[in-house]
Design a protein around this motif. Sequence first.
Motif, short mmCIF file in Angstrom:
data_model
loop_
_atom_site.label_atom_id
_atom_site.label_comp_id
_atom_site.label_asym_id
_atom_site.label_seq_id
_atom_site.Cartn_x
_atom_site.Cartn_y
_atom_site.Cartn_z
N ALA A 71 -78.93 145.06 -49.10
CA ALA A 71 -79.22 144.04 -48.68
C ALA A 71 -79.92 144.29 -47.25
CB ALA A 71 -77.72 143.40 -48.01
N LEU A 72 -80.63 143.02 -46.66
CA LEU A 72 -81.23 143.13 -45.37
C LEU A 72 -80.90 143.98 -44.33
CD1 LEU A 72 -83.51 142.52 -43.65
CD2 LEU A 72 -82.17 140.43 -42.73
N SER A 73 -79.32 144.22 -44.49
CA SER A 73 -79.03 145.00 -43.35
C SER A 73 -79.09 146.68 -43.74
CB SER A 73 -77.24 144.97 -43.27
OG SER A 73 -76.69 144.83 -44.37
N ASP A 74 -79.01 146.71 -45.14
CA ASP A 74 -79.52 148.14 -45.43
C ASP A 74 -80.95 148.42 -45.03
OD1 ASP A 74 -76.93 148.55 -46.76
OD2 ASP A 74 -77.66 147.45 -48.36
N MET A 75 -81.87 147.63 -45.07
CA MET A 75 -83.21 147.87 -44.61
C MET A 75 -83.28 148.26 -43.30
SD MET A 75 -86.61 145.46 -45.49
CE MET A 75 -86.57 144.60 -43.96
N LEU A 76 -82.45 147.44 -42.69
CA LEU A 76 -82.66 147.47 -41.06
C LEU A 76 -82.20 148.91 -40.57
CD1 LEU A 76 -81.79 143.99 -40.13
CD2 LEU A 76 -83.93 144.82 -40.26
N VAL A 81 -88.91 150.04 -37.31
CA VAL A 81 -89.35 148.65 -36.80
C VAL A 81 -89.29 147.74 -37.91
CG1 VAL A 81 -92.18 149.44 -37.13
CG2 VAL A 81 -91.56 147.43 -35.84
N VAL A 82 -89.09 146.34 -37.74
CA VAL A 82 -89.31 145.09 -38.91
C VAL A 82 -90.13 144.42 -38.25
CG1 VAL A 82 -87.29 144.02 -37.59
CG2 VAL A 82 -87.77 143.73 -40.10
N VAL A 83 -90.94 143.96 -39.24
CA VAL A 83 -91.91 142.93 -39.22
C VAL A 83 -91.32 141.53 -39.64
CG1 VAL A 83 -94.44 141.96 -39.24
CG2 VAL A 83 -93.86 144.58 -39.21
N ASP A 84 -91.05 140.61 -38.73
CA ASP A 84 -90.31 139.49 -39.03
C ASP A 84 -91.58 138.44 -39.56
OD1 ASP A 84 -89.49 136.83 -38.63
OD2 ASP A 84 -87.49 137.55 -38.48
N CYS A 85 -91.63 138.05 -40.74
CA CYS A 85 -92.60 137.15 -41.13
C CYS A 85 -92.16 135.85 -41.79
CB CYS A 85 -93.47 137.76 -42.23
SG CYS A 85 -94.44 139.26 -41.66
N CYS A 86 -90.74 135.56 -41.14
CA CYS A 86 -90.18 134.17 -41.43
C CYS A 86 -91.00 133.11 -41.05
CB CYS A 86 -88.73 134.25 -41.27
SG CYS A 86 -87.67 135.73 -41.95
N PRO A 87 -90.50 131.89 -41.68
CA PRO A 87 -90.85 130.61 -41.01
C PRO A 87 -90.67 130.43 -39.67
CG PRO A 87 -89.83 130.14 -43.19
CD PRO A 87 -89.68 131.64 -42.68
N SER A 88 -91.61 129.58 -39.10
CA SER A 88 -91.45 129.15 -37.36
C SER A 88 -90.14 128.97 -36.97
CB SER A 88 -92.30 128.19 -36.80
OG SER A 88 -93.53 128.58 -37.46
N GLY A 89 -89.56 129.72 -36.02
CA GLY A 89 -88.02 129.54 -35.47
C GLY A 89 -87.06 130.41 -36.05
N ILE A 90 -87.27 131.08 -37.36
CA ILE A 90 -86.23 131.87 -38.03
C ILE A 90 -86.46 132.94 -37.30
CG2 ILE A 90 -85.53 132.77 -40.16
CD1 ILE A 90 -85.33 129.90 -40.36
N GLY A 91 -87.40 133.79 -36.73
CA GLY A 91 -87.46 134.79 -36.26
C GLY A 91 -86.50 134.94 -35.12
N ALA A 92 -86.47 133.89 -34.31
CA ALA A 92 -85.47 133.54 -33.04
C ALA A 92 -84.22 133.85 -33.77
CB ALA A 92 -85.89 132.51 -32.40
N GLU A 93 -84.01 133.35 -34.71
CA GLU A 93 -82.31 133.50 -35.26
C GLU A 93 -82.34 134.63 -35.62
OE1 GLU A 93 -81.97 130.48 -38.38
OE2 GLU A 93 -82.63 128.95 -37.07
N ASN A 94 -83.05 135.41 -36.15
CA ASN A 94 -83.06 136.89 -36.64
C ASN A 94 -82.75 137.77 -35.50
OD1 ASN A 94 -82.93 136.07 -39.41
ND2 ASN A 94 -85.24 136.33 -39.39
N GLN A 95 -83.20 137.37 -34.25
CA GLN A 95 -83.31 138.51 -33.18
C GLN A 95 -82.11 139.15 -32.95
OE1 GLN A 95 -84.86 137.23 -29.25
NE2 GLN A 95 -86.08 138.86 -29.26
N PRO A 96 -81.11 138.48 -32.71
CA PRO A 96 -79.70 139.20 -32.43
C PRO A 96 -79.43 140.01 -33.64
CG PRO A 96 -79.54 136.95 -32.22
CD PRO A 96 -80.96 136.91 -32.91
N MET A 97 -79.78 139.88 -34.88
CA MET A 97 -79.51 141.04 -35.97
C MET A 97 -80.54 142.09 -35.64
SD MET A 97 -79.68 139.88 -40.03
CE MET A 97 -81.54 139.34 -39.77
N TYR A 98 -81.59 141.98 -35.26
CA TYR A 98 -82.46 143.13 -35.45
C TYR A 98 -81.81 143.95 -33.83
CZ TYR A 98 -85.52 140.44 -38.06
OH TYR A 98 -86.24 139.76 -39.07
N GLU A 99 -81.57 143.17 -33.05
CA GLU A 99 -80.92 144.08 -31.73
C GLU A 99 -79.56 144.62 -32.13
OE1 GLU A 99 -82.60 141.08 -28.11
OE2 GLU A 99 -80.59 140.55 -29.16
#
Length: 354
Positions: A71-76, A81-99
């Motif tokens: 799963a993505l959590s395994d990759m993280l 470093v992760v390069v977020d290349c999701c559609p506009s706005g999804i990066g902001a939703e993903n930020q807490p997960m990266y943190e």
Amino acid sequence: MIRVGVNGYGTIGKRVADAVAAQPDMELVGVAKTRPNFEAEAALRRGYDLYAAIPERADAFTDAGVETAGALSDMLEAVDVVVDCCPSGIGAENQPMYEAHDVKAIYQGGEDAEIAEASFNARGSFETARGDDHVRVVSCNTTGLSRVLAPLEETYGIEKVRATLVRRGGDPAQSDRGPINDIIPDPVEVPSHHGPDVNTIFPDVDIDTLGLTVPATHMHTHSLNVTLETEPDREAVIDLLAGENRTFLIPEAAGIDGAGKLKEYAMDAGRPRGDLWENCIWERSVNLSGRDLYLFQNVHQEADVVPENVDAIRAMCTELPAEESIARTNEALGVGLDSLLADGGEGERLTADD
Ligand code: NAD
């Protein structure tokens, strides 16, 4: 080795993944996708580990016979470093997960500038991202403008920039954005939001931009007027722009009159996906009227931000000087078109009409 993951494997993500995999000092741990579609197949063919971006949809990969590495959590857990290349706005939703995973993250130009500690363009603002945990690589248009404005500001000083951005309606694969048959002031508000985005790289540059959208898919075209603080001659400006390593001065003899032929040129040169990582500036268009500089340039929206993402990784994770990072990225990818026709004297060596 810097361990890198890419979350979102569409137009930008697939290109960033290939660019990372090509770097001598980076390891592509894998790419995360929401669906097991044709792009998942492309990742597997390239030998990339595939991670399921959305846990509830992980079964869809198994059902399609696509093996995932987790799963993505395994990759993280496995990356620096992760390069977020999701559609506009999804990066902001993903930020807490990266943190939560304590991983550095790069976002793309579709996100608001506030998402990151720094907005990034390798030529214009490399050091502002040094050691940062959250960085945004600016949009394709802002990248294209920054690459031209940086040397002009350093060499001549800039009094005022006026730029009209003629933007492609959608990327070639974006059937949901077309077909269209119109020329749309977009946004209709003048000046447009693009100027303030350039100010995230050059806070002190006075710039007004206007945007239009047209029924094209290959590239954006910029019509640029820069009022300089000094009055150079035309040849000096051409030499300055040609000396930059992510610009391509299109010689008149090449017979390249637009985005279609530029893409043919890239494909003839063996570029992957016909990608043009460089700003493509028509040499003939570069002209001065007093201190007013004019030029036309094209930027390939799918490609120009790709080397910038690679340099952003080094700015965040290493002490490597900007020039060395840019040179390393360019070397690994093959950035830097240099026409055999550039000095106008060797036309017979090209067989562009064949
Ligand atoms: P895209 O739609 O081609 O690709 C995005 C991918 O992310 C798709 O494969 C989609 O399925 C996937 N995705 C959606 N939600 C996801 C999630 N929650 N987790 C993981 N993956 C998810 O988009 P794109 O054109 O590559 O744009 C990505 C970003 O790059 C945007 O911010 C955009 O503004 C920016 N950008 C795009 C261009 C361009 O011209 N295409 C140029 C410069 C910057």
